[in-house]
Design a protein around this motif. Structure first.
Motif, short mmCIF file in Angstrom:
data_model
loop_
_atom_site.label_atom_id
_atom_site.label_comp_id
_atom_site.label_asym_id
_atom_site.label_seq_id
_atom_site.Cartn_x
_atom_site.Cartn_y
_atom_site.Cartn_z
N ASP A 114 10.63 1.82 -4.21
CA ASP A 114 10.38 1.36 -2.85
C ASP A 114 10.79 2.45 -1.86
O ASP A 114 11.97 2.82 -1.80
N PRO A 115 9.85 3.00 -1.10
CA PRO A 115 10.21 4.12 -0.20
C PRO A 115 11.17 3.73 0.92
O PRO A 115 11.73 4.62 1.56
N PHE A 138 0.83 -1.20 0.00
CA PHE A 138 0.00 0.00 0.00
C PHE A 138 0.87 1.26 0.00
O PHE A 138 0.66 2.19 -0.77
N TYR A 139 1.87 1.32 0.88
CA TYR A 139 2.68 2.53 0.99
C TYR A 139 3.60 2.71 -0.22
O TYR A 139 3.93 3.83 -0.60
N GLN A 140 3.97 1.61 -0.84
CA GLN A 140 4.77 1.72 -2.07
C GLN A 140 3.92 2.35 -3.18
O GLN A 140 4.40 3.21 -3.93
N LYS A 141 2.66 1.94 -3.27
CA LYS A 141 1.77 2.54 -4.27
C LYS A 141 1.46 3.99 -3.92
O LYS A 141 1.42 4.86 -4.81
N THR A 173 12.70 5.22 7.85
CA THR A 173 13.11 5.29 6.44
C THR A 173 11.93 5.57 5.52
O THR A 173 12.07 6.28 4.53
N LEU A 174 10.75 5.01 5.86
CA LEU A 174 9.54 5.25 5.07
C LEU A 174 9.10 6.71 5.18
O LEU A 174 8.82 7.37 4.17
N ILE A 175 9.05 7.22 6.41
CA ILE A 175 8.63 8.60 6.62
C ILE A 175 9.62 9.57 5.96
O ILE A 175 9.21 10.56 5.33
#
Length: 553
Positions: free
Chosen positions: A447-448, A340-343, A377-379
């Protein structure tokens, strides 16, 4: 001596036609004649009705009334008074049991009942024709008469309580109403007076929409079906008491007093529409109302997953609109959407900051990233990606990006290393000052969690502190100051527009401290082909490049 009269020049007297005789009659007399004729027709209709109610030997009057209805191939000018009279006749006959066949009745009785059923069917076909082809006022009258006839059949004819709604006359009424010529007024009348007022009408409308949308329909018809379903915006609650019935006899039917049964029929109707050939604009409209109008009707909301996933994979504004529906399924129904977060990260591009759905997207993204359990890392990737996009974003978007980044840094302190990095090694510091360094952030990584954004810095926000718009420059400085504020309210920045910025500038009472420089060198000519002697004859004089790029001949 007087000359002879030319006979050709003398106008001849023409005979008065019947039309001339009618126009010669004063308007008051014509009105009186019309009123007398209308009274005569009403008296005749009343007499025929009374005779039918008096004795069976006058049943042939029903055929007479149907012939007076004036519904041929066009059905554009029906006699509505006759239609109302026939409705009263058939409602009385149905209530009296005259259209109910008794098993052990005589053959003559069966013949009479069959004949009455044929006449009633003929009258129903006439009403359907009026619904399809007549003017709006006649269509509304035909709709009211049709619903009364349906109520009478469901109430007084045993064994047809649901048949008249599912496969009987109501099916014909529904199809005629949907396919009616210039039927906007008729359809609004049905939704306002019947669909939203009575629970049994709503239930069987769901049934008809499901069957009708199973076949491929035009976008105009699908738009009408969507409007009907959207009019039923809130499903009944588990403790709902079903009381608003158009046909009171239906209250004893178990399915009609069941919340799950109503939601099941609505679910089937919505799925039939969603699986049809809907247009792009209709898909966007459905996505806007997905979470608060469509999804609450579903007993199995996971059935919406394919529609939402397909919409989410389209990209652009379609993906932005699909976000709210997906989030509803994830949050309320515990459904999982892989990557989901990658999209979501892939939706962050330059177009999203210029989209009219930008405010909606920021609200949803603020909700998605509000959890403190998400990896740093995502944020950091989301912060860095938006910071980079802010360099080319409009001022109305930047004023929302900066407070949003501030709130994320406040909720995720690990990411504050991106604000300022101290180089303690003197040799490396000297090398950096002399040659600079390459930003470790990889903007092409999908990829975030692999973008190395956490190793980078927010130099883009510092660049925005020199923005041409003073409001953007002032707002960007909050990143360089101490984080004393707990959080910014994003609602104060999301609806910032160019119009609001202009009105704020025009409404200010502060005087300019310094007059802005508009032009430091005023050219003597722009469009001339030859230069004057005082210009020195140089090709670099003002206007030379403009003359080379455009032909003004």
């Amino acid at each position: 001596m007087p000359g002879l009269t030319d006979k050709a020049s003398v106008p001849k007297k023409r005979k008065k036609s019947s039309r001339d005789k009618e126009t010669a009659v004063p308007s008051s007399k014509r009105r009186a004649v019309a009123e007398d004729e209308g009274e005569d027709v009403m008296e005749k209709l009343q007499e025929l009705e009374e005779q039918i109610a008096e004795s069976r030997k006058y049943y042939n009057n029903i055929a007479t009334l149907i012939s007076m209805l004036n519904v041929g191939e066009s059905a554009t000018e029906p006699d509505l008074a006759v239609a109302v009279s026939l409705c009263r006749v058939f409602c009385r006959l149905i209530a009296g049991g005259n259209l109910t066949e008794i098993p052990r009745a005589a053959e003559s009785e069966k013949i009479i009942v069959a004949w009455l059923k044929e006449r009633c069917h003929e009258y129903q076909k006439a009403l359907s024709a009026i619904l399809r082809q007549a003017d709006p006022s006649a269509q509304i009258t035909a709709l009211t008469l049709s619903m009364r006839l349906i109520n009478a059949r469901a109430t007084h004819i045993s064994g047809t309580e649901t048949q008249v709604w599912t496969t009987g006359f109501f099916k014909d009424v529904f199809q005629s109403m949907v396919e009616a010529r210039d039927g906007q007024v008729l359809q609004s009348e049905f939704m306002e007076k019947f669909l939203t007022q009575y629970e049994d009408v709503r239930y069987y409308t769901f049934v008809q929409i499901f069957e009708y949308a199973e076949a491929r329909r035009s976008p105009e018809v699908l738009e009408l079906l969507i409007s009907m379903l959207s009019a039923c915006d809130s499903p009944p609650q588990p403790d709902h008491e079903f009381e608003g019935f158009y046909c009171k006899s239906l209250q004893k039917i178990k399915n009609l007093v069941s919340v799950n049964s109503h939601k099941k029929r609505a679910q089937e109707a919505w799925l039939a529409v969603l699986r049809n050939s809907i247009s792009e604009s209709q898909r966007k409209g459905l996505l806007r109302i997905m979470s608060h109008t469509i999804a609450p009707w579903f007993n199995r909301p996971e059935l919406l997953m394919d529609f939402l996933t397909d919409s989410y994979n389209v990209g652009g504004s379609m993906s932005l609109l699909a976000l709210s529906g997906l989030f509803y399924l994830i949050q309320e129904k515990n459904l999982d959407y892989p990557q989901f977060y990658q999209k979501l990260y892939s939706l962050l591009d330059a177009d999203v900051l210029h989209s009219k759905h930008r405010s909606r997207f920021f609200r949803l993204m603020n909700t998605f990233l509000s959890s403190t359990h998400l990896p740093a890392t995502l944020i950091a990737s989301f912060i860095k990606r938006l910071s980079r996009l802010a360099l080319n974003a409009p001022p109305t978007a930047i004023v929302a990006i900066v407070p949003w980044i501030y709130n994320l840094l406040k909720n995720h302190p690990t990411c504050t290393f991106m604000l300022h990095r101290t180089v303690r090694d003197e040799e490396w510091k000297a090398e950096l000052e002399a040659e600079g360094m390459e930003d470790p952030f990889d903007p092409d990584e999908l990829d975030p969690t692999l973008t190395n954004a956490i190793e980078s810095s927010l130099w883009e926000i510092e660049t925005l502190q020199s923005h041409y718009h003073p409001n953007v420059a002032a707002l960007s400085r909050i990143i360089s100051e101490q984080f004393t504020k707990q959080a910014y309210n994003l609602e104060d920045f999301l609806d910032y527009t160019y119009q609001g910025m202009l009105l704020a500038e025009l409404g200010t009472e502060e005087k300019m401290k310094k007059t802005p420089v508009v032009e430091y060198q005023i050219p003597k000519r722009i469009f001339t082909d030859r230069l004057l002697e005082e210009d020195g004859g140089h090709d670099t004089a003002p206007g030379r490049m403009l003359r080379e790029l455009w032909d003004f001949s």
